[in-house]
Design a protein around this motif. Sequence first.
Motif, short mmCIF file in Angstrom:
data_model
loop_
_atom_site.label_atom_id
_atom_site.label_comp_id
_atom_site.label_asym_id
_atom_site.label_seq_id
_atom_site.Cartn_x
_atom_site.Cartn_y
_atom_site.Cartn_z
N ASP A 269 -4.81 -1.30 -11.59
CA ASP A 269 -3.41 -0.98 -11.02
C ASP A 269 -2.57 -2.33 -10.76
N LEU A 270 -2.69 -3.16 -11.69
CA LEU A 270 -1.94 -4.55 -11.72
C LEU A 270 -0.38 -4.11 -11.96
N ILE A 271 0.34 -4.93 -11.20
CA ILE A 271 1.83 -4.97 -11.52
C ILE A 271 2.49 -6.36 -11.83
N GLY A 272 1.30 -7.24 -12.21
CA GLY A 272 1.89 -8.74 -12.41
C GLY A 272 2.50 -9.47 -11.36
N SER A 273 2.20 -9.31 -10.00
CA SER A 273 2.90 -9.90 -8.96
C SER A 273 2.30 -11.39 -8.90
N ARG A 274 2.82 -12.30 -7.92
CA ARG A 274 2.54 -13.53 -7.86
C ARG A 274 0.99 -13.37 -7.10
N ALA A 275 1.06 -12.54 -6.29
CA ALA A 275 -0.06 -12.53 -5.46
C ALA A 275 -1.44 -12.14 -6.22
N GLU A 276 -1.28 -11.40 -7.15
CA GLU A 276 -2.33 -11.09 -8.16
C GLU A 276 -2.69 -12.32 -9.00
N PHE A 277 -1.79 -12.90 -9.32
CA PHE A 277 -2.06 -14.33 -10.19
C PHE A 277 -2.82 -15.33 -9.09
#
Length: 435
Positions: free
Chosen positions: A375-383
């Motif tokens: 469930d990634l959305i490509g947010s900065r927090a994920e990176f």
Amino acid sequence: MASDAKKTRQFENGSAAFDRISSLPTSLMELILERLPTHDTARTSVFSKTWRNVWGMHPRLHLDEHFISQLVSQKFSELDEQSKILEVSRIITDIFSAHRGPVLDFLLCIPRDLPIHQSQDMVTWIKNIANSGVRKVELLNESQDACIVPSHFFSCSQLTHLTLMNCILNPPLGFEGFRNLISVELVYVTINADMSFGTQLKELEMEICTGIEHLGRQFKRENNLTFLSIIDSEDIDWQWFECTQKMEVLRLGMDEVPSSGTEMITLDKLLCNMPRLSSLFLDGFFLKILESGAAILKKFPRAMENLKYLYLHRIELYDLIQIQHVLCLVRSSPYLHTLDIDLDHGVQSSDGMDLLDLATLSDHMIRLETLKIYDLIGSRAEFQFLKLLLASSPSLKRIELKMKDIVDDPTEELRISQELLQIPRASNSAQIQWM
């Protein structure tokens, strides 16, 4: 010639085929019965007296949903509900009467639209299997009304495996548990009085259950639990986890704070009594409530050296407490093999990853080989989070990623892959795979 002609006529009439079937070894007949649906198993009794005897002694009796629905559709489809219940109950009772051998493996499925547990015969069925030394019981109630398990059930002294769904347990006063029970799975089950499943129990699963506070006697020093799963069930007593030294697999998940009167414990205290723990499942909600107001450790005082698999459900990378707990778990597991994270984006009001000192956190190297994030959305927090894990995992071989369903951009996976390849990482051999 006359003899050959007689044999030919017998074969044409099917008698020779029946003779061959009836001449099979008993062990082979039993294997055939194990692989047939209950309806077809009973029908084999018409082959011959031999088959009838083998069926009558067969230890497996599965009255599943297919068996009951087929029974109703073929014989009682025109009857009203109460008449269907009476007729189906009568046939099940007849099956027990014709079954002369012990029933060691019993499954009863109560259909959604046919509450046969309301029949008085239910008591007779449970008494029958209890007297026959049953070892495995599955009682799956799909109807709206809960099934009150008859008291005879508590005399199943040889029981080893138990599965109950939508049932009510009313243990008799002073019930000490089952002597041989090793595995229990409860779904939508209510326990109304203090009880134990026995000291031999190794696996206990509870999902959406009430009254589990009555299981306090299960968690004594002499317990042998190695697998415990408590999902969306009320009244967890945190003192239970003082007696979990043999635990190897733990699953905890909940949507709201348990109503237990016992004080909440911190994450390190929860896990410190589980030196053998190899697989851990926690959801983001638990990672919030287990803080209990105490300072979150960067690393547990004692490493979880046996933890190989860590699955974290509904993790919000915008929640500082959750992130700190996740990183603490990872750093405290030097031999962690697989990290599986299911993200929950919630209210993205702040970026918790920005509040962490990534330079100091990446000093702890782990032996992670497989990383799965859903469930990634490509947010900065994920990176930021991926950057930290990639920099700390020199043994990483496989990265499995899955975009959230609402992200309907075919170019997004390519963009994220390209950005991930640019992140400095300890292992250059890790393969990225989209699911």
